[in-house]
Design a protein around this motif. Structure first.
Motif, PDB file in Angstrom:
ATOM      1  N   ILE A  22       0.818  -1.206   0.000  1.00 19.96           N
ATOM      2  CA  ILE A  22       0.000   0.000   0.000  1.00 19.96           C
ATOM      3  C   ILE A  22       0.855   1.261   0.000  1.00 19.96           C
ATOM      4  O   ILE A  22       0.351   2.358  -0.255  1.00 19.96           O
ATOM      5  N   SER A  23       2.146   1.113   0.268  1.00 19.71           N
ATOM      6  CA  SER A  23       3.029   2.271   0.290  1.00 19.71           C
ATOM      7  C   SER A  23       4.474   1.811   0.162  1.00 19.71           C
ATOM      8  O   SER A  23       4.820   0.700   0.557  1.00 19.71           O
ATOM      9  N   CYS A  24       5.301   2.696  -0.412  1.00 18.25           N
ATOM     10  CA  CYS A  24       6.717   2.378  -0.603  1.00 18.25           C
ATOM     11  C   CYS A  24       7.517   3.676  -0.528  1.00 18.25           C
ATOM     12  O   CYS A  24       7.110   4.696  -1.090  1.00 18.25           O
ATOM     13  N   GLY A  25       8.638   3.638   0.181  1.00 20.56           N
ATOM     14  CA  GLY A  25       9.490   4.820   0.297  1.00 20.56           C
ATOM     15  C   GLY A  25      10.949   4.418   0.316  1.00 20.56           C
ATOM     16  O   GLY A  25      11.291   3.270   0.631  1.00 20.56           O
ATOM     17  N   ILE A  26      11.809   5.371  -0.014  1.00 21.21           N
ATOM     18  CA  ILE A  26      13.239   5.080  -0.136  1.00 21.21           C
ATOM     19  C   ILE A  26      14.063   6.025   0.737  1.00 21.21           C
ATOM     20  O   ILE A  26      13.795   7.225   0.798  1.00 21.21           O
ATOM     21  N   SER A  27      15.030   5.456   1.442  1.00 20.74           N
ATOM     22  CA  SER A  27      15.929   6.275   2.247  1.00 20.74           C
ATOM     23  C   SER A  27      17.368   5.834   2.002  1.00 20.74           C
ATOM     24  O   SER A  27      17.623   4.713   1.554  1.00 20.74           O
ATOM     25  N   ARG A  28      18.294   6.723   2.307  1.00 19.31           N
ATOM     26  CA  ARG A  28      19.717   6.419   2.121  1.00 19.31           C
ATOM     27  C   ARG A  28      20.215   5.584   3.296  1.00 19.31           C
ATOM     28  O   ARG A  28      19.954   5.916   4.446  1.00 19.31           O
ATOM     29  N   ALA A  29      20.880   4.488   3.002  1.00 23.31           N
ATOM     30  CA  ALA A  29      21.406   3.619   4.062  1.00 23.31           C
ATOM     31  C   ALA A  29      22.492   4.351   4.843  1.00 23.31           C
ATOM     32  O   ALA A  29      23.392   4.938   4.260  1.00 23.31           O
ATOM     33  N   GLY A  30      22.390   4.310   6.154  1.00 22.00           N
ATOM     34  CA  GLY A  30      23.367   4.988   6.997  1.00 22.00           C
ATOM     35  C   GLY A  30      23.031   4.779   8.469  1.00 22.00           C
ATOM     36  O   GLY A  30      22.098   4.053   8.810  1.00 22.00           O
ATOM     37  N   TRP A 142      13.068   3.068   9.810  1.00 25.09           N
ATOM     38  CA  TRP A 142      13.360   3.211   8.386  1.00 25.09           C
ATOM     39  C   TRP A 142      12.128   3.637   7.597  1.00 25.09           C
ATOM     40  O   TRP A 142      12.216   4.445   6.668  1.00 25.09           O
ATOM     41  N   ALA A 143      10.964   3.107   7.976  1.00 21.71           N
ATOM     42  CA  ALA A 143       9.731   3.495   7.286  1.00 21.71           C
ATOM     43  C   ALA A 143       9.432   4.973   7.523  1.00 21.71           C
ATOM     44  O   ALA A 143       9.010   5.693   6.613  1.00 21.71           O
ATOM     45  N   ALA A 144       9.668   5.436   8.756  1.00 25.19           N
ATOM     46  CA  ALA A 144       9.456   6.856   9.065  1.00 25.19           C
ATOM     47  C   ALA A 144      10.449   7.717   8.291  1.00 25.19           C
ATOM     48  O   ALA A 144      10.094   8.783   7.764  1.00 25.19           O
TER      49      ALA A 144
END
Length: 314
Positions: A22-30, A142-144
């Motif tokens: 229902i949702s997808c987001g991307i963040s930089r690994a760190g 991570w989702a936040a």
């Protein structure tokens, strides 16, 4: 690479929705600096109870580059599990909604593997690893970070669009992508419904849950005898607990899932109080063969049922 850098995230998110997320987001690994002190304090206060795995691999839990070599991006996804119907007998012991159907670990992992395969075949030659609640990953953080919601006072991730009845999964890849810069502001405001409603007072402060007092921990994670000090406070919960989510105003937005694997066994929701009391091992195996309830095993479920029975007779 088959797509322009700026287009990669768009195609990944489109594919995630096609797969049923229902949702997808991307963040930089760190490194998760903000979570470090919160996690350390929680562990120092012993609020993890018997969940010793929470105190292991702390650095890996805070830094996905230690979990997966070459990690550059974290793709977070949400999968709805809010059911169409609930248990019919209002006097019957209650199981958490997430456990109605097939164990989410398998369902989520299969979809994440399909997403990884799509990225590798259609977008770029890369390596990745899927995570579903079974490795040291702070999935809610991570989702936040990916802009999918905010961490509520009950410590669940809450989405403006979807509430909180969903599973969270991650795909960590060695592919550089434009991260989502959107951070969802905290919408809890002055509301304390989750804190007020918890029958065991497990939410000891806003954004702090003492797992030892949590019904979910007691009925699932705890291996020995249940805490006698919590007698009479389980609100008829036999496996898991949804109370802090049920009272959350943001879950008025919850809509039933359309995932066939999360449909309950035909008999499950019809079980009467008497059926639960008289449940034998063969019925347990029939109803929960592929369910997350298998985690507590038949003996664990009978222990929980006896605790509830003692509650009502005391």
């Amino acid at each position: 690479m088959k797509f322009d850098q700026s287009q990669i995230a768009i195609h990944i998110k489109k594919k995630a929705l096609e797969l049923g997320f229902i949702s997808c987001g991307i963040s930089r690994a760190g490194y998760l600096n903000e979570e470090k002190s919160r996690l350390e304090k929680w562990l120092q206060n012993g609020m993890n109870g018997e969940m010793n795995y929470m105190s292991r691999n702390q650095e890996k839990r805070l830094d996905p580059t230690l979990l997966f070599d070459g990690a550059k991006s974290v793709i977070s996804v949400l999968l709805n599990y809010f059911p169409k119907e609930g248990q019919e007998d209002s006097a019957a012991p209650i199981i958490s909604k997430y456990a109605y159907g097939k164990d989410y670990h398998f369902v989520l992992k299969e979809k994440l593997n399909a997403l990884l395969e799509y990225i590798q075949n259609e977008i770029a030659d890369c390596n990745g690893r899927t995570f579903v609640d079974s490795a040291p990953v702070l999935d809610k953080a991570w989702a936040a970070k990916a802009g999918l919601g905010w961490i509520g006072k009950n410590t669940n991730l809450i989405s403006v669009e979807h509430g909180s009845f969903f599973f969270i999964g991650e795909l960590i890849v060695d592919l550089e992508m434009e991260p989502d810069e959107k951070i969802v502001s905290n919408h809890c405001g002055n509301c304390t419904r989750c804190i007020d409603a918890c029958p065991t007072n497990a939410i000891v402060a806003p954004y702090v849950v003492d797992a030892r007092r949590c019904i979910s921990y007691q009925t699932i994670e705890l291996k020995g005898d249940l805490d006698e000090n919590l007698k009479g406070k389980f609100a008829n919960r036999v496996f898991g607990c949804d109370i802090c989510q049920d009272v959350c105003p943001w879950n008025l937005k919850s809509e039933p899932h359309n995932e066939p694997d999360f449909e309950p066994h035909p008999r499950l929701l019809k079980l009467s109080n008497k059926d639960w009391e008289e449940m034998d091992k063969s019925l347990f195996n029939e109803l929960f063969r592929k369910s997350a309830v298998k985690r507590t095993k038949y003996e664990g479920l009978k222990r929980n049922l006896q605790f509830l029975k003692d509650d009502s007779s005391s």
